[in-house]
Design an enzyme around this catalytic site. Structure first.
Site, PDB file in Angstrom:
ATOM      1  N   GLN A 217       0.818  -1.205   0.000  1.00 27.23           N
ATOM      2  CA  GLN A 217       0.000   0.000   0.000  1.00 27.23           C
ATOM      3  C   GLN A 217       0.856   1.261   0.000  1.00 27.23           C
ATOM      4  OE1 GLN A 217      -2.671  -2.223   3.235  1.00 27.23           O
ATOM      5  NE2 GLN A 217      -3.256  -0.088   3.053  1.00 27.23           N
ATOM      6  N   PHE A 248      -6.012  -4.008   3.515  1.00 20.74           N
ATOM      7  CA  PHE A 248      -6.678  -3.719   4.792  1.00 20.74           C
ATOM      8  C   PHE A 248      -5.738  -3.115   5.830  1.00 20.74           C
ATOM      9  CE2 PHE A 248      -8.621  -7.747   3.116  1.00 20.74           C
ATOM     10  CZ  PHE A 248      -9.711  -7.146   2.528  1.00 20.74           C
ATOM     11  N   GLU A 252       0.577  -1.764   4.562  1.00 18.95           N
ATOM     12  CA  GLU A 252       0.993  -0.368   4.624  1.00 18.95           C
ATOM     13  C   GLU A 252       2.450  -0.264   5.009  1.00 18.95           C
ATOM     14  OE1 GLU A 252       0.014   3.841   6.924  1.00 18.95           O
ATOM     15  OE2 GLU A 252      -1.503   2.273   6.888  1.00 18.95           O
ATOM     16  N   ARG A 330      -5.382   7.484  17.012  1.00 20.91           N
ATOM     17  CA  ARG A 330      -6.700   7.493  16.366  1.00 20.91           C
ATOM     18  C   ARG A 330      -7.737   6.811  17.251  1.00 20.91           C
ATOM     19  NH1 ARG A 330      -9.191   8.411  11.254  1.00 20.91           N
ATOM     20  NH2 ARG A 330      -7.256   9.264  10.442  1.00 20.91           N
ATOM     21  N   ARG A 362      -7.702  -1.740   8.867  1.00 20.72           N
ATOM     22  CA  ARG A 362      -8.862  -0.926   8.467  1.00 20.72           C
ATOM     23  C   ARG A 362      -9.552  -0.276   9.671  1.00 20.72           C
ATOM     24  NH1 ARG A 362     -13.199  -3.535   4.253  1.00 20.72           N
ATOM     25  NH2 ARG A 362     -14.079  -1.588   3.449  1.00 20.72           N
ATOM     26  N   PHE A 364      -7.735   1.699  11.713  1.00 22.15           N
ATOM     27  CA  PHE A 364      -6.507   2.267  12.274  1.00 22.15           C
ATOM     28  C   PHE A 364      -6.681   2.735  13.722  1.00 22.15           C
ATOM     29  CE2 PHE A 364      -2.696   5.064  12.118  1.00 22.15           C
ATOM     30  CZ  PHE A 364      -1.818   4.216  11.479  1.00 22.15           C
ATOM     31  N   GLU A 732     -12.746   3.029   5.350  1.00 22.17           N
ATOM     32  CA  GLU A 732     -12.697   2.515   6.716  1.00 22.17           C
ATOM     33  C   GLU A 732     -13.991   2.670   7.523  1.00 22.17           C
ATOM     34  OE1 GLU A 732      -8.217   3.059   8.246  1.00 22.17           O
ATOM     35  OE2 GLU A 732      -9.082   4.884   7.423  1.00 22.17           O
TER      36      GLU A 732
END
Length: 782
Positions: A217, A248, A252, A330, A362, A364, A732
């Site tokens: 990603q 997902f 990343e 987050r 997904r 985060f 998300e």
């Protein structure tokens, strides 16, 4: 950009759907036919260059300890082995971390989790490499590993410093409230279970150049870390990604290690090298969604209105920081979800354990923060005897009560309330609640439950510099268009959405726009495709690039036909200049003959993002996306077996760029969230070994888990912010709609004894549900 502001020069009238040919239309996924025909090319489908070698990973048999000896002589003597790589073979820095320098490619003196990479075998076949890897003799002076949150707390080990923010005196507000509750709520992790596992192919080039095909990603990060480990400038490394078979968040940061290993092997051997993890190794070697222990206290009145809320989010991060900083931040940002909290203290610990480093997934961190407050809402409802939905309404953000605990204003409180009210009506929530109560009164074993829960999810990277994107657009003299941008396609439909935007700008058919693989050789310094921002960022960058070319073409047409540029219109594959008309191809040819440049690199950065983490002030999100889901379940209270009977979803995606793609994302996100909260359970033993490391022991949702009655609608709305065609992100937020199913399961169990709270943690597996049922019956399970 011809001196014009790239944003102000975008065409007006975005609210007029009938004036648009491609945008806001339910067009099919650009690779849809190839997907079902098996023709879509993934990394493992690329024709291997002659002489390609294959790689297997040698793993640590212990979770924590000192690496005393590593004898690889038997490995090297195995037939087919060309090279064996260890930390000594790294010419640059032995570090594949995204930021903190705490994640070695190969362990050197210490091992930190069971399965950690100690070496890599490079052989003529994959089977030979795997066979040889098992011949290593590893001696480790083992220590007792930290596996759980409690282990890490006892040792005082963290991967990052503690962090907290809030508003007012939460402790005083809780103490002075008429009613008080407290508890400990556990939320499990989740395996990404992408259909395409981690894979990379590295091909060496001239003068030390290397081309890496990676299922990632974040191609720029792969480029950068490959260069770091090989001791090369970034410009010597190209990373290319055409598509992933799912990501997902698991690709990343954590696709990087395997791309780097392949690149190092190619550098050492001078031959193309490929690494593909099998499913068991993928489970063991890659991080998961963070699991949390949430210690909470709340004060409220008889109507269920919260006066104060304090929560400690204790995240099990694994052995390195990876992306835990942003994930847990987050979770804190979403600890309020849709609710006004007058006095709040949101605190967190990022705990270090001897398990694989947890990573992006997904949502985060947002799902964990939201689920905790939804659990608290249910506890308040049970304590006051009120309908859980009414307790939620009583605490919704509203005018004058619209400041988050981190100081950002919630500007669209009307959307949230109106959306939930509409879903309450269309789902017949009240009538079904009464019907379920009657059913439960006459059914001693089978119990039904229902819940309607909201979602308020912030859209943007909370790391400010990631809120940018680039795109490259070429118009050729035959009128065809080449499109490239920094976003990656993992099945979510990003490529087709951006292509729709470009086709709309030029007024041409979709067939004229050629979608090309993401590559660092065309668009540099890109952000990961994550944070639900792929369409927002890359769509706008592509629109800016296409718009600049279109303006140059319009200016030339205006000069040719003696009209003003404002009188030039692009539509239906033609260009209209006053009373004259010509095809888009004809104008492209005329522009080439007139030496008009038909190539543009567009760049976009998200406005209004001003987050200061140290002071906990600012605006971490450009806007919020909203949604709500109503779930109805049935539970067998003697076995814990359960089924989702019906799900009603109403979700806000602004003015959808592609309603078909967005509805698919909503459906998929809900089902994936349902798996996280009901069947997907990660189990580690006391030695730090992952016991649920294959489909035989780890259960993701299947087709039969999707409710037969599944109703998904898009909330009619336009984004108040100047996003691409006033759309909103969709990747998300839908996952958190599945909170409704968890709350419905708790509601069903609660029917056994409405006088007691339900001791149910996530995931609500049949075993966990049965334990909760037995607890309400006063019977303990072993």
């Amino acid at each position: 950009m011809d001196g014009a502001s790239p944003i102000s020069s975008l065409r007006e009238g975005e609210g007029q759907a009938e004036a648009l040919r491609h945008v806001h239309r339910p067009l099919p996924h650009d690779s849809g036919f190839k997907h079902v025909q098996g023709l879509a090319q993934y990394i493992d489908d690329i024709r291997e260059p002659d002489g390609t070698l294959h790689i297997a990973i040698g793993q640590s048999p212990k979770a924590r300890g000192r690496l005393v000896a590593l004898d690889l002589s038997a490995v090297r003597s195995e037939p087919g082995v060309v090279a064996v790589l260890t930390a000594r073979d790294v010419p640059g820095k032995n570090d594949v971390s995204p930021a903190f320098g705490d994640d070695p490619l190969f362990a050197e003196t210490e091992v930190s989790f069971h399965g950690q990479a100690l070496f890599a075998v490079v052989a003529t076949t994959r089977e030979a490499a795997r066979r040889a890897a098992r011949r290593a003799v590893v001696e480790i002076e083992a220590e007792t590993p930290s596996v759980t949150v409690e282990d890490a707390l006892a040792r005082g080990e963290t991967v990052m410093p503690d962090y907290a923010f809030g508003r007012g005196d939460a402790d005083a507000a809780i103490a002075q409230a008429p009613r008080r509750l407290e508890g400990c709520f556990r939320i499990g992790g989740q395996e990404h279970f992408y259909l395409e596992g981690q894979v990379a192919l590295a091909v060496p080039g001239e003068d030390g150049d290397i081309h890496v095909y990676s299922s990632t990603q974040h191609p720029t990060e792969v480029q950068h870390v490959v260069a770091r480990v090989l001791g090369l400038p970034d410009a010597y490394v190209t990373c290319e990604t055409r598509r992933m078979g799912g990501g997902f968040g698991g690709k990343e940061s954590q696709a990087t290690q395997w791309a780097v290993t392949a690149a190092l092997a190619a550098r050492v051997t001078g031959r193309p090298c490929k690494l593909r993890l099998d499913r068991d190794d993928d489970f063991v070697l890659t991080g998961k969604r963070h699991d949390f222990r949430c210690d909470w206290r709340v004060g409220f009145d008889e109507e269920g209105r919260i006066a104060g809320y304090a929560v400690d989010l204790l995240a099990r991060c694994g052995y390195s920081a990876d992306l835990s900083g942003g994930v847990v931040d987050r979770a804190m940002f979403h600890a309020d979800n849709a609710y006004w909290i007058p006095a709040a203290r949101i605190a967190s610990k990022r705990l270090k354990t001897n398990t694989v480093s947890n990573t992006a997934f997904r949502g985060f961190g947002g799902p964990q923060g939201m689920l905790a407050i939804e659990h608290v809402m249910d506890r308040i409802a049970w304590a006051t005897g009120r309908d859980p939905l009414d307790v939620r309404y009583a605490n919704f953000y509203a005018p004058g009560r619209n400041l988050t605990p981190y100081g950002m204003e919630v500007e669209e409180t009307d959307i949230l309330t109106n959306l939930v009210r509409r879903l309450e009506e269309t789902s017949a929530y009240r009538a079904r609640r009464e019907e379920i109560a009657a059913f439960n009164a006459s059914s001693p074993v089978m119990k039904r439950g229902i819940a309607l829960t909201p979602v308020k999810f912030g859209i943007s990277f909370t790391l400010t510099h990631l809120n940018q994107a680039g795109a490259l657009v070429h118009v050729y003299q035959d009128g065809s268009v080449h499109l490239n941008h920094g976003g990656t396609e993992m099945g979510q439909g990003l490529y087709v959405k951006v292509a729709q935007v470009v086709a709309e700008e030029f007024g041409i058919s979709m067939e004229r726009v050629r979608i090309t693989a993401t590559t660092t050789a065309k668009v540099p310094n890109t952000s990961p495709t994550a944070a639900s921002s792929g369409s927002d960022l890359n769509g706008m960058a592509a629109r800016i690039a296409a718009g600049a070319i279109r303006r140059r073409m319009a200016a030339h047409a205006a000069e040719l036909y003696g009209v003003s540029p404002e009188q030039v219109e692009f539509r239906d594959d033609r260009v209209f200049a006053g009373n004259e008309s010509l095809t888009f191809t004809e104008l492209a040819k005329k522009c080439v003959l007139a030496r008009i440049p038909l190539s543009e690199a567009g760049h976009y950065k998200t406005p209004k993002i001003t987050w200061n983490r140290e002071k906990a002030t600012g605006r971490p999100f450009f806007y919020f996306a909203y949604g709500a889901a109503c779930a109805e379940v049935i539970v067998d209270t003697l076995t814990g077996e359960n089924r989702l009977l019906r799900a009603d979803i109403l979700h806000d995606v602004g003015r959808s760029l592609n309603p078909a793609i967005d509805i698919g994302q909503i459906e998929g996100g809900f089902v994936q969230g349902m798996g996280w909260l009901t069947t997907e359970e990660l189990v580690f033993d006391r030695e730090g070994r992952l016991l649920t490391h294959a489909p035989s022991t780890y259960k993701i949702p299947v087709a039969s888990d999707v409710p037969a009655d599944f109703r998904v609608s898009l909330y009619p709305n336009a984004n108040r912010e100047a996003t691409v065609y006033r759309s909103k992100a969709v990747g998300e937020p839908p996952l958190m709609l599945a909170n409704s199913m968890f709350c419905a399961l708790a509601d069903a169990v609660h029917a056994l004894d409405p006088s007691k709270p339900v001791p149910l943690d996530a995931p609500a597996t049949p075993e966990a549900i049965l334990r909760a049922c037995e607890a309400l019956r006063g019977r303990a399970m072993g």
